[in-house]
Design a protein around this motif. Structure first.
Motif, PDB file in Angstrom:
ATOM      1  N   LEU A  65       0.456   4.807   6.921  1.00 10.88           N
ATOM      2  CA  LEU A  65       1.308   3.636   7.050  1.00 10.88           C
ATOM      3  C   LEU A  65       2.775   4.011   6.827  1.00 10.88           C
ATOM      4  CD1 LEU A  65       1.301   0.583   7.531  1.00 10.88           C
ATOM      5  CD2 LEU A  65       1.004   0.272   5.060  1.00 10.88           C
ATOM      6  N   ALA A  66       3.010   4.864   5.836  1.00  8.73           N
ATOM      7  CA  ALA A  66       4.378   5.314   5.553  1.00  8.73           C
ATOM      8  C   ALA A  66       4.939   6.101   6.729  1.00  8.73           C
ATOM      9  CB  ALA A  66       4.393   6.169   4.294  1.00  8.73           C
ATOM     10  N   GLN A  67       4.109   6.930   7.349  1.00  6.05           N
ATOM     11  CA  GLN A  67       4.562   7.692   8.511  1.00  6.05           C
ATOM     12  C   GLN A  67       4.902   6.761   9.669  1.00  6.05           C
ATOM     13  OE1 GLN A  67       2.618  11.522   9.777  1.00  6.05           O
ATOM     14  NE2 GLN A  67       2.147  10.346  11.639  1.00  6.05           N
ATOM     15  N   GLU A  68       4.094   5.746   9.879  1.00  2.92           N
ATOM     16  CA  GLU A  68       4.351   4.777  10.942  1.00  2.92           C
ATOM     17  C   GLU A  68       5.680   4.054  10.705  1.00  2.92           C
ATOM     18  OE1 GLU A  68       2.256   0.807  12.974  1.00  2.92           O
ATOM     19  OE2 GLU A  68       1.218   1.936  11.390  1.00  2.92           O
ATOM     20  N   LEU A  69       5.918   3.686   9.455  1.00  3.48           N
ATOM     21  CA  LEU A  69       7.169   3.001   9.121  1.00  3.48           C
ATOM     22  C   LEU A  69       8.356   3.947   9.294  1.00  3.48           C
ATOM     23  CD1 LEU A  69       8.710   0.569   8.055  1.00  3.48           C
ATOM     24  CD2 LEU A  69       8.147   1.299   5.716  1.00  3.48           C
TER      25      LEU A  69
ATOM     26  N   GLN B 202       0.850  -1.205   0.000  1.00  4.06           N
ATOM     27  CA  GLN B 202       0.000   0.000   0.000  1.00  4.06           C
ATOM     28  C   GLN B 202       0.882   1.250   0.000  1.00  4.06           C
ATOM     29  OE1 GLN B 202      -3.274  -0.383   3.029  1.00  4.06           O
ATOM     30  NE2 GLN B 202      -2.190  -2.298   3.540  1.00  4.06           N
ATOM     31  N   PRO B 203       1.665   1.480  -1.049  1.00  4.63           N
ATOM     32  CA  PRO B 203       2.610   2.598  -1.060  1.00  4.63           C
ATOM     33  C   PRO B 203       1.955   3.975  -0.987  1.00  4.63           C
ATOM     34  CG  PRO B 203       2.393   1.615  -3.243  1.00  4.63           C
ATOM     35  CD  PRO B 203       1.686   0.706  -2.295  1.00  4.63           C
ATOM     36  N   ALA B 204       0.672   4.085  -1.303  1.00 10.65           N
ATOM     37  CA  ALA B 204       0.002   5.392  -1.272  1.00 10.65           C
ATOM     38  C   ALA B 204      -0.602   5.700   0.093  1.00 10.65           C
ATOM     39  CB  ALA B 204      -1.089   5.446  -2.335  1.00 10.65           C
TER      40      ALA B 204
END
Length: 282
Positions: free
Chosen positions: A219-223, A213-215
């Motif tokens: 989730l990106a912030q959590e990673l 789910q790259p968009a």
């Protein structure tokens, strides 16, 4: 940094002391006008002005100390003689009155190099748990003396304290076998443990979800947060920058981005990501 030599402390303050750092013996007679003029100039060039050398004053009015001048074949007062590794250096003798410029040039040879001062300041900062300050000092020292393996090791230690694992790994990888001492072994063990922690099952699972789910900016912030916690700051910044390019006001992305930059100090990658953020803001 300034000691008065007596027959009692001669061995400790001159012979023994010169094994640790250079000692300049200042032969003088306080009643002589030439000495009265030169003594304050000499004293001003040691101490805080030049911690790399000790000034040992020898009063030639003391008959027990006069043989020392005779052994060195001194012909005029005042006189300066370098004593190093327990013996005099006959190539570093000044006899008779000297002007300030000559004295400055003479003592400049014993001044510690800038990288030495930075290294000492960094060690003090590390002892005070100020890894960011130490990292800044050591980064500059490393640029000045990249061949100094001891500076590289202390910089790797500061990098580990700041969780800059990639930088620490690169520094340790450049240390040759001959310089891989106990300090190196300790840092290598620390790096290995930190790298193991940076590849946990939780992190791998989150990376897999992000790949699917790259968009998903949340989730990106959590990673990115997890990356920063395990010392993978550059990867964290790359993720956060991708978020900010899409939405500059998304969640806590900008604050986290700035927090990560703060932990990296003067690291070149941090400077690059600062410029990238400025390009978005302005």
């Amino acid at each position: 940094m300034i000691v008065d030599i007596t027959p009692q402390n001669f061995h400790a303050e001159l012979i023994d002391a010169s094994l640790k750092k250079p000692v300049v013996i200042y032969f003088h007679a306080p009643q002589m006008p030439e000495c009265q003029a030169m003594t304050p100039l000499v004293e001003a060039l040691v101490g805080q002005a030049n911690p790399g050398v000790t000034l040992a004053k020898v009063d030639m009015n003391d008959p027990q100390l006069q043989p020392l001048a005779s052994q060195l074949a001194l012909r005029a007062l005042p006189a300066l003689v370098l004593f190093h590794q327990g013996r005099p250096d006959e190539q570093a003798i000044l006899e008779g009155p000297q002007d300030e410029a000559t004295l400055r040039q003479y003592f400049a040879a014993f001044a510690p190099k800038e990288e030495e001062l930075l290294l000492e300041q960094a060690k003090q900062a590390l002892a005070a748990e100020q890894a960011d300050v130490a990292h800044a000092h050591l980064s500059k020292a490393h640029r000045l003396a990249a061949e100094r393996h001891d500076i590289s090791l202390w910089l790797a230690q500061a990098a580990l304290d700041l969780n800059l694992l990639d930088e620490a790994q690169a520094l340790l990888a450049a240390i040759p076998m001959v310089a891989q001492d106990d300090h190196y072994q300790t840092l290598s063990s620390r790096l290995s443990l930190a790298q193991q922690a940076s590849d946990s099952p939780e992190l791998r699972a989150l990376e897999l979800r992000h790949a699917e789910q790259p968009a998903d900016d949340a989730l990106a912030q959590e990673l990115a947060v997890l990356y920063s916690q395990v010392g993978r700051q550059e990867e964290a910044l790359a993720l956060l920058f991708t978020i900010l390019k899409r939405d500059l006001a998304f969640g806590d992305a900008k604050k986290i981005y700035l927090d990560v930059l703060a932990t990296m100090g003067a690291h070149p990658a941090a400077q690059n990501y600062r410029r990238k953020l400025y390009s978005l803001l302005y």
